[in-house]
Design an enzyme around this catalytic site. Structure first.
Site, PDB file in Angstrom:
ATOM      1  N   HIS A  18      10.461 -14.330  -7.602  1.00 21.30           N
ATOM      2  CA  HIS A  18      11.529 -15.104  -8.241  1.00 21.30           C
ATOM      3  C   HIS A  18      11.183 -16.569  -8.451  1.00 21.30           C
ATOM      4  CE1 HIS A  18      15.239 -12.533  -8.528  1.00 21.30           C
ATOM      5  NE2 HIS A  18      14.383 -11.724  -7.932  1.00 21.30           N
ATOM      6  N   ASP A 111      18.037 -20.101  -9.927  1.00 21.99           N
ATOM      7  CA  ASP A 111      17.871 -18.663 -10.071  1.00 21.99           C
ATOM      8  C   ASP A 111      19.275 -18.070 -10.197  1.00 21.99           C
ATOM      9  OD1 ASP A 111      17.695 -15.796  -9.107  1.00 21.99           O
ATOM     10  OD2 ASP A 111      15.577 -16.331  -8.957  1.00 21.99           O
TER      11      ASP A 111
END
Length: 451
Positions: A18, A111
């Site tokens: 990520h 994110d």
């Protein structure tokens, strides 16, 4: 506190793959918006891996460690302790950074998993919240339909509904309920990880923009549906593709994968096998793969960790040394872009799919968890650029079948034509007047207007 001029808080989810795409986006934004500074918040292990001795953004990107309950050296493993500590662990680090700088942040780039980005932005006078979804349009769309999908499952309490196709969801007519990301079907939506994803689905419509590492022509129906639910959707990918004339990054190839591929005869397409940084198939599937590769005798390059190598059949390495190579790590982008590679055996993580599309390589799919099932369905049935191993498990016979389909059959030729067409559309998207370039320019404009 003083002004928030041109200072962006970047909140990474520090596990799996990520954080790296988020840092890549920040580096690109830094180059396009040179007056901005970026503070990058992640845990210690993630920051150490990403930054090391690098100085990204010519010093305009600074890393800050977020406290957590994780164990050093396990950055790829998702820890419940970290999720349970959110958002307090981020708030503490952000407050320290703001005190150090004497200014509040003027924008939050996070994110998408970090659903509280909008709350943090609101606390600072309603500054923008921009969320990066690191997977595909199909999976974020699936999460936005969580309540609807769960209602369908509830109508079939005996589990008979999992094969039902989701024809009423735009772009999902080939996808069954059972292929939805596992968090959607979790028994307890309040558990740490499913709860984080569900909160994200509830909060994303409040984001000023959601950024996808994809391109418009890959999922136009789904993207249009997303745009009806979210404030702004920017497809800015594939981020791995660089505009013409951009210098190529240096290659790390300690195991000489590229010279080995160079040495192969052009008439024998090679099979590349890799399941990402955190996955290794079960021992019996490693055996099935190995037996099929040995019987097929197609050249193969297999990225397999040492703990996986020990499960290979006795004598396999010696018997296949003339046409096979096993390494602990391979430079995947360079491997997939090599003209000798004809098939990619993959877990169907989003980065791997985009890289295969970007370089025109057909896929053989064995999904494990998360978005990999729905990604696989799109690869096989929507885009028709690969095949799934029958039964979802590698055995010798089933692996032989899919290798023959991709490498030797008329269907394999059609798959190749389809992926080459998508490759062309991806390349068009990142050209100066391409759709992804325009979306990125819109993102920069949104960022610029927030200060």
């Amino acid at each position: 506190m003083g002004s928030s001029e041109c200072h962006v808080a970047v909140l990474a989810f520090p596990f799996g793959t990520h954080a790296a795409p988020l840092l890549s986006l920040v580096e690109k934004l830094s180059a396009a918006f040179p007056s901005a500074r970026f503070s990058f918040f992640s845990n210690h292990d993630s920051n150490s891996t990403l930054f090391g001795d690098r100085n990204p953004g010519a010093g305009k990107i600074k890393a800050y460690d977020v406290g957590d309950g994780t164990v050093a050296g396990e950055a790829s493993v998702i820890h419940e302790e970290f999720i349970m500590a959110m958002p307090g662990n981020y708030q503490t680090a952000i407050a320290e950074a703001e005190a150090e700088m004497g200014t509040k942040f003027g924008c939050f780039l996070t994110d998408a998993f970090l659903w509280f980005g909008g709350d943090l932005a609101a606390e600072r006078g309603g500054v923008p919240w921009i969320a990066l979804w690191t997977a595909g349009a199909c999976s974020v769309s699936a999460h936005l339909y969580t309540d609807f999908v769960r209602s369908l499952v509830g109508a079939n309490p005996n589990g008979n509904g999992l094969e039902q196709k989701l024809k009423v969801i735009p772009g999902m007519s080939e996808v069954s309920i059972g292929e939805m990301p596992g968090e959607i079907l979790a028994k307890d939506l309040q558990a740490s990880f499913p709860g984080m994803i569900y909160n994200m689905a509830l909060k994303l419509p409040g984001a000023n923009a959601v950024v996808l590492n994809s391109f418009q022509k890959l999922d136009p129906t789904i993207t249009d549906d997303l745009r009806s639910k979210l404030q702004k959707v920017f497809n800015i990918g594939p981020m791995i593709l660089r505009p013409p004339g951009t210098p190529k990054p240096p290659i790390s190839d300690d195991h000489n994968c590229i010279p080995w591929l160079d040495s192969l005869p052009p008439a024998s397409p090679a099979v590349y096998l890799s399941f990402g940084s955190a996955l290794t198939p079960p021992p019996d599937e490693i055996v099935g793969l190995a037996e099929a590769l040995e019987a097929k005798r197609a050249p193969f390059l297999w990225s397999l960790k040492p703990h996986g190598v020990k499960h290979l059949p006795k004598g396999f390495l010696e018997r296949t040394k003339e046409f096979g190579k096993i390494v602990s790590w391979a430079p995947q982008v360079q491997v997939l872009s090599h003209p000798r590679v004809g098939a990619f055996v993959t877990h169907c993580g989003w980065n791997s799919i985009l890289e295969a599309i970007s370089f025109g390589v057909c896929m053989i799919c064995r999904p494990f968890y998360g978005d990999q099932q729905i990604n696989t369905r799109f690869v096989e049935s929507v885009w028709e650029i690969g095949v799934k191993v029958e039964g979802g498990i590698f055995t010798k016979d089933e692996t032989m079948k899919v290798l023959s389909v991709v490498l030797d059959s008329d269907r394999g030729k059609l798959l190749k034509e389809n992926v080459v067409k998508l490759k062309g559309e991806a390349l068009e998207a990142v050209k100066p007047n391409g759709s992804s370039t325009k979306d990125f320019q819109e993102l920069v404009r949104l960022l610029n207007d927030s200060f």
